[in-house]
Design a protein around this motif. Structure first.
Motif, PDB file in Angstrom:
ATOM      1  N   ALA A  27      40.859  41.118  35.675  1.00 32.45           N
ATOM      2  CA  ALA A  27      39.508  41.606  35.401  1.00 32.45           C
ATOM      3  C   ALA A  27      38.486  40.476  35.484  1.00 32.45           C
ATOM      4  CB  ALA A  27      39.459  42.272  34.036  1.00 32.45           C
ATOM      5  N   GLN A  28      38.855  39.292  35.013  1.00 33.99           N
ATOM      6  CA  GLN A  28      37.940  38.154  35.089  1.00 33.99           C
ATOM      7  C   GLN A  28      37.664  37.790  36.549  1.00 33.99           C
ATOM      8  OE1 GLN A  28      38.902  34.775  32.634  1.00 33.99           O
ATOM      9  NE2 GLN A  28      37.634  33.375  33.837  1.00 33.99           N
ATOM     10  N   ALA A  29      38.715  37.768  37.377  1.00 34.35           N
ATOM     11  CA  ALA A  29      38.531  37.471  38.796  1.00 34.35           C
ATOM     12  C   ALA A  29      37.663  38.536  39.463  1.00 34.35           C
ATOM     13  CB  ALA A  29      39.891  37.383  39.488  1.00 34.35           C
ATOM     14  N   HIS A  30      37.899  39.789  39.119  1.00 37.43           N
ATOM     15  CA  HIS A  30      37.116  40.897  39.667  1.00 37.43           C
ATOM     16  C   HIS A  30      35.646  40.741  39.274  1.00 37.43           C
ATOM     17  CE1 HIS A  30      36.650  45.571  40.048  1.00 37.43           C
ATOM     18  NE2 HIS A  30      36.089  44.937  41.050  1.00 37.43           N
ATOM     19  N   ALA A  31      35.404  40.402  38.015  1.00 34.58           N
ATOM     20  CA  ALA A  31      34.028  40.221  37.541  1.00 34.58           C
ATOM     21  C   ALA A  31      33.325  39.098  38.294  1.00 34.58           C
ATOM     22  CB  ALA A  31      34.025  39.936  36.045  1.00 34.58           C
ATOM     23  N   GLN A  32      34.041  38.003  38.557  1.00 38.54           N
ATOM     24  CA  GLN A  32      33.452  36.886  39.302  1.00 38.54           C
ATOM     25  C   GLN A  32      32.977  37.337  40.675  1.00 38.54           C
ATOM     26  OE1 GLN A  32      36.357  33.743  39.450  1.00 38.54           O
ATOM     27  NE2 GLN A  32      36.496  33.550  37.232  1.00 38.54           N
ATOM     28  N   VAL A  33      33.791  38.133  41.347  1.00 36.84           N
ATOM     29  CA  VAL A  33      33.446  38.614  42.682  1.00 36.84           C
ATOM     30  C   VAL A  33      32.258  39.562  42.622  1.00 36.84           C
ATOM     31  CG1 VAL A  33      34.272  40.016  44.621  1.00 36.84           C
ATOM     32  CG2 VAL A  33      35.780  38.305  43.591  1.00 36.84           C
ATOM     33  N   LEU A  34      32.241  40.473  41.641  1.00 34.68           N
ATOM     34  CA  LEU A  34      31.131  41.419  41.517  1.00 34.68           C
ATOM     35  C   LEU A  34      29.823  40.697  41.191  1.00 34.68           C
ATOM     36  CD1 LEU A  34      32.854  44.335  39.544  1.00 34.68           C
ATOM     37  CD2 LEU A  34      32.263  44.281  41.978  1.00 34.68           C
ATOM     38  N   ARG A  35      29.876  39.729  40.271  1.00 30.97           N
ATOM     39  CA  ARG A  35      28.665  38.986  39.917  1.00 30.97           C
ATOM     40  C   ARG A  35      28.146  38.179  41.108  1.00 30.97           C
ATOM     41  NH1 ARG A  35      31.297  36.818  35.548  1.00 30.97           N
ATOM     42  NH2 ARG A  35      30.928  34.772  36.488  1.00 30.97           N
ATOM     43  N   ALA A  36      29.062  37.567  41.858  1.00 33.04           N
ATOM     44  CA  ALA A  36      28.663  36.749  43.004  1.00 33.04           C
ATOM     45  C   ALA A  36      27.942  37.582  44.058  1.00 33.04           C
ATOM     46  CB  ALA A  36      29.893  36.072  43.613  1.00 33.04           C
ATOM     47  N   ALA A  37      28.271  38.876  44.097  1.00 30.73           N
ATOM     48  CA  ALA A  37      27.624  39.782  45.057  1.00 30.73           C
ATOM     49  C   ALA A  37      26.364  40.420  44.472  1.00 30.73           C
ATOM     50  CB  ALA A  37      28.608  40.862  45.487  1.00 30.73           C
ATOM     51  N   GLY A  38      25.984  40.010  43.270  1.00 31.94           N
ATOM     52  CA  GLY A  38      24.787  40.544  42.637  1.00 31.94           C
ATOM     53  C   GLY A  38      25.012  41.782  41.802  1.00 31.94           C
ATOM     54  N   GLY A  39      26.258  42.145  41.546  1.00 26.05           N
ATOM     55  CA  GLY A  39      26.578  43.328  40.769  1.00 26.05           C
ATOM     56  C   GLY A  39      26.305  43.145  39.289  1.00 26.05           C
ATOM     57  N   SER A  40      25.941  44.245  38.631  1.00 27.38           N
ATOM     58  CA  SER A  40      25.649  44.155  37.200  1.00 27.38           C
ATOM     59  C   SER A  40      26.404  45.185  36.364  1.00 27.38           C
ATOM     60  CB  SER A  40      24.142  44.331  36.957  1.00 27.38           C
ATOM     61  OG  SER A  40      23.709  45.604  37.424  1.00 27.38           O
ATOM     62  N   SER A  41      27.086  46.150  37.010  1.00 23.77           N
ATOM     63  CA  SER A  41      27.770  47.185  36.239  1.00 23.77           C
ATOM     64  C   SER A  41      29.024  47.651  36.966  1.00 23.77           C
ATOM     65  CB  SER A  41      26.837  48.377  35.985  1.00 23.77           C
ATOM     66  OG  SER A  41      26.446  48.960  37.218  1.00 23.77           O
ATOM     67  N   VAL A  42      29.927  48.302  36.202  1.00 22.58           N
ATOM     68  CA  VAL A  42      31.206  48.749  36.742  1.00 22.58           C
ATOM     69  C   VAL A  42      31.678  49.955  35.944  1.00 22.58           C
ATOM     70  CG1 VAL A  42      32.551  47.198  35.250  1.00 22.58           C
ATOM     71  CG2 VAL A  42      33.506  47.923  37.456  1.00 22.58           C
ATOM     72  N   VAL A  43      32.443  50.832  36.595  1.00 22.55           N
ATOM     73  CA  VAL A  43      33.030  51.990  35.911  1.00 22.55           C
ATOM     74  C   VAL A  43      34.534  51.762  35.755  1.00 22.55           C
ATOM     75  CG1 VAL A  43      31.292  53.649  36.619  1.00 22.55           C
ATOM     76  CG2 VAL A  43      33.248  53.239  38.099  1.00 22.55           C
ATOM     77  N   VAL A  44      35.098  52.211  34.644  1.00 23.09           N
ATOM     78  CA  VAL A  44      36.525  51.997  34.355  1.00 23.09           C
ATOM     79  C   VAL A  44      37.144  53.311  33.893  1.00 23.09           C
ATOM     80  CG1 VAL A  44      38.215  50.758  32.949  1.00 23.09           C
ATOM     81  CG2 VAL A  44      36.129  49.588  33.700  1.00 23.09           C
ATOM     82  N   GLY A  45      38.258  53.703  34.519  1.00 21.96           N
ATOM     83  CA  GLY A  45      38.969  54.914  34.136  1.00 21.96           C
ATOM     84  C   GLY A  45      40.468  54.679  34.088  1.00 21.96           C
ATOM     85  N   PHE A  46      41.210  55.718  33.682  1.00 25.21           N
ATOM     86  CA  PHE A  46      42.660  55.597  33.569  1.00 25.21           C
ATOM     87  C   PHE A  46      43.296  56.966  33.730  1.00 25.21           C
ATOM     88  CE2 PHE A  46      40.831  56.248  29.400  1.00 25.21           C
ATOM     89  CZ  PHE A  46      41.661  57.197  28.779  1.00 25.21           C
ATOM     90  N   ASP A  47      44.570  56.975  34.129  1.00 22.19           N
ATOM     91  CA  ASP A  47      45.314  58.222  34.257  1.00 22.19           C
ATOM     92  C   ASP A  47      46.226  58.395  33.038  1.00 22.19           C
ATOM     93  OD1 ASP A  47      47.614  56.687  34.612  1.00 22.19           O
ATOM     94  OD2 ASP A  47      47.922  57.245  36.708  1.00 22.19           O
ATOM     95  N   PRO A  48      47.094  59.424  33.002  1.00 18.19           N
ATOM     96  CA  PRO A  48      47.886  59.671  31.777  1.00 18.19           C
ATOM     97  C   PRO A  48      49.090  58.755  31.563  1.00 18.19           C
ATOM     98  CG  PRO A  48      47.496  61.721  32.988  1.00 18.19           C
ATOM     99  CD  PRO A  48      47.148  60.603  33.899  1.00 18.19           C
ATOM    100  N   ARG A  49      49.249  57.718  32.356  1.00 14.44           N
ATOM    101  CA  ARG A  49      50.399  56.829  32.178  1.00 14.44           C
ATOM    102  C   ARG A  49      50.392  56.162  30.804  1.00 14.44           C
ATOM    103  NH1 ARG A  49      53.256  55.193  36.886  1.00 14.44           N
ATOM    104  NH2 ARG A  49      52.510  56.424  38.659  1.00 14.44           N
ATOM    105  N   PHE A  50      51.574  55.693  30.414  1.00 11.00           N
ATOM    106  CA  PHE A  50      51.740  55.023  29.125  1.00 11.00           C
ATOM    107  C   PHE A  50      50.751  53.861  28.991  1.00 11.00           C
ATOM    108  CE2 PHE A  50      53.596  51.591  26.589  1.00 11.00           C
ATOM    109  CZ  PHE A  50      53.812  52.251  25.390  1.00 11.00           C
ATOM    110  N   GLY A  51      50.041  53.833  27.880  1.00 13.33           N
ATOM    111  CA  GLY A  51      49.147  52.718  27.573  1.00 13.33           C
ATOM    112  C   GLY A  51      47.850  52.697  28.350  1.00 13.33           C
ATOM    113  N   GLY A  52      47.584  53.734  29.144  1.00 14.98           N
ATOM    114  CA  GLY A  52      46.411  53.710  30.017  1.00 14.98           C
ATOM    115  C   GLY A  52      45.102  53.505  29.287  1.00 14.98           C
ATOM    116  N   ARG A  53      44.938  54.208  28.178  1.00 12.21           N
ATOM    117  CA  ARG A  53      43.689  54.096  27.423  1.00 12.21           C
ATOM    118  C   ARG A  53      43.479  52.660  26.922  1.00 12.21           C
ATOM    119  NH1 ARG A  53      41.127  58.224  24.844  1.00 12.21           N
ATOM    120  NH2 ARG A  53      43.040  59.475  24.956  1.00 12.21           N
TER     121      ARG A  53
END
Length: 472
Positions: A27-53
């Motif tokens: 997630a930290q690496a992903h955030a670095q890439v998004l910020r470098a491209a000028g991004g300011s927000s992100v959406v996060v979801g999960f499916d019913p797998r164990f521990g998803g929430r």
């Protein structure tokens, strides 16, 4: 063990390598890439797998600590709904905690783009490269707010469908959610739009173990459903969505599996009949019948490696240049998208399009496909084996050997395609493809021919050759 990205992100075994610590790193690496491209927000979801929430919560907290605003789903949701949310809310990207069709012990971190689809190969490479460097962040922390996308996503489905045809249709359709993220969603959409058909839900409750099978819509995982449909007749059929609801499968009356190649072909004909035009994009593992049908209709065909991210690239290219617009793109695994929708696989929309095709034609899926076979002069018979091999299996040696084959089960090799794995075009209109998984010690063998006997002979021989290499 290093974190290794596959076709659309990172997948690993829960508690072995898929841990909170590794999630924070990704997630930290992903955030670095998004910020470098000028991004300011992100959406996060999960499916019913164990521990998803909880995994999603850890990702959201890490992204917010890296300065991004986060919309976090409070309940499980389908991957296409999460992808749509990224576009609808103007986010810089998205994260879906899912391992899609992989076994229940796996989870994953799927990357999504701001355009509402799978991350492109370039984006995946950027995040993977960012894992190797650590860039401290000392800026403000982003906020986390709840994500509620269901009604907006349902509105997007409305724009892709002929609602009057679905309201008028009086057939019977089963929906097998396989215990995955589509559980309850198709029924909720149908009831809210007052469609006329009867929907019978199977495995319609979320289940982290997916009823004891891998949540992939292929015959070996659908034996009970196929038995149920064996007692049905006429136009009645079943749609199946996988673990995170981005893939679709089908079973027809009489209990016959209707594979992804057949679905893809029916969609091409159906959408063409509705007036849609554009390129058709298929992965290298796709059927010859797609090639023959697009040629007959005068449509341009583009072939890509396996992985929907390559199809996404084609959709984005078409959005930038109308002359390259994509009518439909699809892959052997049951992931498809069509013009006007997000550039993303969508098992819910595709289930509804199958129902729409039957409703508007007055024909069963089997009749629709038989008409196509007659039109292009090709009899499609298909099967595949997923071979679970030893952890030391030499995948590179297999590909080298396969590319040098001169015949398989008496069928001469006419050409070799190494775009992704090795696909052999064989005499008699047959083909055999060998493709190692990027996330598991698995080799998939795909065979197409014009008779069941040829398919069995070629698949048996190809399987024996792979297993002989594994046994040394």
């Amino acid at each position: 063990m290093p974190i290794k990205f596959g076709t659309d992100g990172w997948r690993d075994i829960i508690a072995e390598d898929f841990t909170y610590a590794n999630l924070r790193t990704v997630a930290q690496a992903h955030a670095q890439v998004l910020r470098a491209a000028g991004g300011s927000s992100v959406v996060v979801g999960f499916d019913p797998r164990f521990g998803g929430r909880d995994f999603a919560r850890v990702v959201a907290e890490t992204l917010s600590q890296q300065g991004l605003g986060v919309w976090l789903a409070s309940e499980y949701l389908p991957t296409p709904a999460l992808s749509f949310a990224a576009l609808h809310l103007g986010a810089a990207g998205g994260v879906m905690i899912t391992a899609s069709h992989n076994p229940p012990q796996y989870s994953g971190y799927k990357l999504k783009g701001s355009y509402g689809g799978s991350a492109t190969p370039a984006m995946v490479a950027e995040v993977e490269a960012a894992l190797a460097r650590s860039e401290p962040y000392n800026g403000p922390v982003g906020d986390i707010q709840p994500l509620d996308i269901r009604e907006a996503y349902f509105g997007q489905l409305d724009r892709q469908l002929d609602l009057s045809a679905l309201r008028a249709y009086r057939g019977v359709v089963y929906h097998d959610a396989m215990g995955g993220a589509a559980a309850g969603w198709l029924g909720a959409y149908m009831r809210s739009r007052q469609f006329g058909f009867e929907l019978r839900e199977v495995r319609g409750e979320p289940d982290p173990l997916f009823g004891g099978v891998n949540p992939e819509p292929i015959p070996q995982n659908l034996t009970a459903l196929m038995d149920t449909l064996s007692h049905e007749t006429g136009q009645t059929f079943a749609v199946i969505t996988d673990g995170d609801a981005d893939r679709v499968g089908a079973v027809t009356a009489g209990g016959q599996f209707f594979n992804s190649h057949q679905i893809f072909a029916v969609f091409i004909q159906h959408l063409y009949g509705r007036g849609l035009r554009g390129r058709v994009v298929k992965t290298v593992s796709g059927s010859r019948i797609i090639e023959l049908l697009t040629h007959k209709l005068g449509l341009e065909l583009l072939e890509t490696p396996v992985g929907f991210k390559y199809i996404t690239d084609a959709f984005l290219e078409g959005q930038a240049d109308e002359t390259k617009a994509v009518m439909i793109g699809g892959e052997e695994s049951g992931g498809l998208s069509s013009r006007g929708h997000i550039p993303e696989r969508d098992g819910l929309l595709n289930s509804l399009l199958l129902i729409e095709a039957v409703a508007m034609s007055g024909k069963s899926l089997g009749e629709l496909f038989a008409d196509l076979e007659a039109d292009v002069g090709f009899k499609h018979v298909y099967d595949r084996n997923d071979l679970h091999l030893s952890s030391t299996f030499d995948k590179a040696q297999l590909l080298s050997r396969a590319a040098a084959y001169r015949e398989v089960a008496g069928h001469a090799v006419e050409s070799v395609n190494t775009r992704d794995g090795v696909k052999l075009t064989l005499s008699g209109g047959a083909s055999a493809m060998f493709r190692p998984s990027g996330t598991e010690p698995v080799v998939r063998v795909y065979v197409e021919a014009q008779s069941a006997g040829d398919v069995k002979a070629i698949l048996d021989e190809a399987t024996r050759r792979v297993q002989a290499l594994d046994n040394g």
